[in-house]
Enzyme design. Structure first.
Site, PDB file in Angstrom:
ATOM      1  N   CYS A 114      11.701  -4.054  67.787  1.00 25.28           N
ATOM      2  CA  CYS A 114      11.938  -2.612  67.834  1.00 25.28           C
ATOM      3  C   CYS A 114      11.863  -2.009  66.445  1.00 25.28           C
ATOM      4  O   CYS A 114      12.385  -2.556  65.486  1.00 25.28           O
ATOM      5  CB  CYS A 114      13.318  -2.384  68.427  1.00 25.28           C
ATOM      6  SG  CYS A 114      13.564  -0.754  69.063  1.00 25.28           S
ATOM      7  N   CYS A 153       2.567   7.981  63.513  1.00 29.38           N
ATOM      8  CA  CYS A 153       3.727   8.379  62.717  1.00 29.38           C
ATOM      9  C   CYS A 153       3.305   9.314  61.598  1.00 29.38           C
ATOM     10  O   CYS A 153       2.206   9.204  61.056  1.00 29.38           O
ATOM     11  CB  CYS A 153       4.419   7.153  62.140  1.00 29.38           C
ATOM     12  SG  CYS A 153       6.001   7.556  61.332  1.00 29.38           S
ATOM     13  N   GLU A 165       4.557   2.895  72.741  1.00 29.99           N
ATOM     14  CA  GLU A 165       5.245   1.714  73.215  1.00 29.99           C
ATOM     15  C   GLU A 165       6.751   1.936  73.273  1.00 29.99           C
ATOM     16  O   GLU A 165       7.307   2.719  72.494  1.00 29.99           O
ATOM     17  CB  GLU A 165       4.921   0.512  72.322  1.00 29.99           C
ATOM     18  CG  GLU A 165       3.455   0.098  72.455  1.00 29.99           C
ATOM     19  CD  GLU A 165       3.094  -1.123  71.630  1.00 29.99           C
ATOM     20  OE1 GLU A 165       3.940  -1.581  70.832  1.00 29.99           O
ATOM     21  OE2 GLU A 165       1.963  -1.609  71.792  1.00 29.99           O
ATOM     22  N   LEU A 202      16.881   2.372  55.582  1.00 33.88           N
ATOM     23  CA  LEU A 202      17.008   2.540  54.127  1.00 33.88           C
ATOM     24  C   LEU A 202      16.133   1.559  53.334  1.00 33.88           C
ATOM     25  O   LEU A 202      15.261   1.962  52.582  1.00 33.88           O
ATOM     26  CB  LEU A 202      18.479   2.396  53.729  1.00 33.88           C
ATOM     27  CG  LEU A 202      18.812   2.842  52.313  1.00 33.88           C
ATOM     28  CD1 LEU A 202      18.680   4.353  52.154  1.00 33.88           C
ATOM     29  CD2 LEU A 202      20.223   2.400  51.907  1.00 33.88           C
ATOM     30  N   HIS A 203      16.425   0.272  53.443  1.00 34.44           N
ATOM     31  CA  HIS A 203      15.624  -0.827  52.861  1.00 34.44           C
ATOM     32  C   HIS A 203      15.665  -0.951  51.337  1.00 34.44           C
ATOM     33  O   HIS A 203      15.280  -1.995  50.815  1.00 34.44           O
ATOM     34  CB  HIS A 203      14.168  -0.775  53.342  1.00 34.44           C
ATOM     35  CG  HIS A 203      14.032  -0.636  54.815  1.00 34.44           C
ATOM     36  ND1 HIS A 203      14.688  -1.479  55.704  1.00 34.44           N
ATOM     37  CD2 HIS A 203      13.383   0.272  55.585  1.00 34.44           C
ATOM     38  CE1 HIS A 203      14.413  -1.104  56.945  1.00 34.44           C
ATOM     39  NE2 HIS A 203      13.641  -0.042  56.899  1.00 34.44           N
ATOM     40  N   CYS A 232      14.513   1.044  73.425  1.00 31.68           N
ATOM     41  CA  CYS A 232      13.971   1.498  72.143  1.00 31.68           C
ATOM     42  C   CYS A 232      12.755   2.356  72.469  1.00 31.68           C
ATOM     43  O   CYS A 232      11.775   1.867  73.041  1.00 31.68           O
ATOM     44  CB  CYS A 232      13.573   0.293  71.295  1.00 31.68           C
ATOM     45  SG  CYS A 232      12.765   0.741  69.753  1.00 31.68           S
ATOM     46  N   CYS A 283       5.336  -1.093  58.095  1.00 33.87           N
ATOM     47  CA  CYS A 283       5.408  -0.753  59.528  1.00 33.87           C
ATOM     48  C   CYS A 283       4.021  -0.638  60.133  1.00 33.87           C
ATOM     49  O   CYS A 283       3.159   0.080  59.614  1.00 33.87           O
ATOM     50  CB  CYS A 283       6.171   0.561  59.692  1.00 33.87           C
ATOM     51  SG  CYS A 283       6.338   1.070  61.413  1.00 33.87           S
ATOM     52  N   GLY A 332       6.948   6.552  65.533  1.00 28.41           N
ATOM     53  CA  GLY A 332       7.174   7.918  65.078  1.00 28.41           C
ATOM     54  C   GLY A 332       8.487   8.114  64.341  1.00 28.41           C
ATOM     55  O   GLY A 332       9.388   7.279  64.391  1.00 28.41           O
TER      56      GLY A 332
END
Length: 346
Positions: free
Chosen positions: A339, A114, A94, A221-222, A107, A121, A165
């Site tokens: 995105c 991934c 996508e 990062l998160h 994007c 995610c 990915g």
């Protein structure tokens, strides 16, 4: 049984020139075909109108153009466009067009599925099927540029590698695609308008610095607390924050360019004062800016958007510490097109 035809876009311009010389033709014919393949993004050999019919047939006999196909396209009420892109082998990735008042951003995806395992995610739930080839990445950009011109009356202005990915796990092909996108013989875009977003692969961040890349670096990062980050991004156990910090310091030392941190705040996960303090400390290691991203929930309740109070607390603390912070609201909510959290809906 005949050999499988080679994708012509795997050839360099020099190899194309050599091919035509070996066929008894002029070398410049390779230049013509190369221009059709990249600058003009020809989908078929029949599109190459200034090349003779015999030459087009000869190319058809020897090669294929494994062009992507936009399988389904959804348009949001806010102007966002989501493409489900079918690859030559039937797999789907996508890509998203995100418009604002001043720019349109593509994007794009770099892998089918991934390699990493981020818990929040949707793409991480798909096992990695394969890396995208340079031309498949390039084609996504061309498709979005066409949509930007069609629906927003302006060319594409920016590109972010935040789709499906981990770009640094497909480094060589991503670099080749960016080289084509920025080349005058390709799309001629400025590398300053391209951002590669990584979850943080220290060895590859150092390699980018050594390779003197001209595009921008963003890190998803998160959390700046190892235990928290490992719980939501398990690969952090292999690439801990200490190693990430060192690679980012190396990047800045080599490139003298700021880093962007992409950061989502979740209720009960990273919304406490200790999370904010750790993040502020991490931000001070290397000059940076922060993009706080509104979460686009996937299908369970483990990850929920934090309260406005927690968001304001983050913003206030960052600004008091003179760290530039922007809040990015989720776009295309009516078509599920946030995105960086792209799910395979095919």
């Amino acid at each position: 049984m005949t050999d499988k035809k080679k994708d012509i876009r795997a050839l360099t311009k020099e190899q194309l020139r050599d091919f035509f010389v070996k066929q008894g033709d002029k070398a410049f014919r390779g230049n013509q075909v190369y221009e059709w393949l990249w600058q003009k993004s020809a989908h078929t050999f029949e599109d190459m109108t200034n090349v003779s019919k015999e030459t087009r047939q000869m190319l058809e006999d020897n090669f294929v153009i494994n062009h992507i196909k936009v399988d389904t396209m959804q348009r949001s009420s806010d102007g966002t466009v989501k493409n489900a892109v079918r690859l030559h082998d039937g797999l789907i990735v996508e890509s998203v067009l995100i418009p604002t008042a001043t720019r349109t951003t593509a994007c794009v995806s770099s892998q089918v599925g991934c390699s990493l395992d981020c818990k929040f995610c949707a793409t991480a739930r798909l096992k990695r099927m394969r890396n995208l080839n340079p031309d498949e990445i390039y084609d996504q950009v061309v498709a979005i540029d066409n949509e930007s011109r069609l629906y927003h009356n302006r060319p594409l202005s920016n590109i972010v590698f935040m789709g499906m990915g981990e770009p640094l796990m497909n480094y060589n092909n991503v670099i080749k695609a960016i080289d084509k996108i920025t080349s005058p013989e390709g799309l001629g875009m400025s590398p300053k308008r391209i951002t590669v977003s990584t979850s943080g692969v220290p060895k590859m961040i150092k390699k980018m610095a050594d390779d003197a890349v001209k595009f921008n670096l963003a890190v998803s990062l998160h959390s700046a607390i190892d235990e928290v980050r490992t719980a939501i991004m398990p690969f952090n156990e292999t690439f801990p924050l200490k190693d990430l910090k060192e690679s980012l310091e190396y990047w800045y030392e080599k490139t003298n360019r700021k880093i962007s941190y992409e950061y989502v705040i979740w209720k009960g996960i990273n919304d406490a004062q200790k999370d904010i303090d750790a993040f502020v400390k991490f931000c001070k290691y290397v000059p940076c800016k922060v993009n706080i991203i509104e979460y686009n929930p996937i299908d369970d309740g483990d990850f929920q958007q934090a309260t406005n109070e927690a968001l304001e607390n983050y913003i206030d603390t960052l600004e008091k510490n003179r760290i530039v912070v922007n809040v990015r609201r989720s776009r295309g909510k009516d078509i599920d097109a946030a995105c960086g959290q792209l799910a395979n809906k095919s």
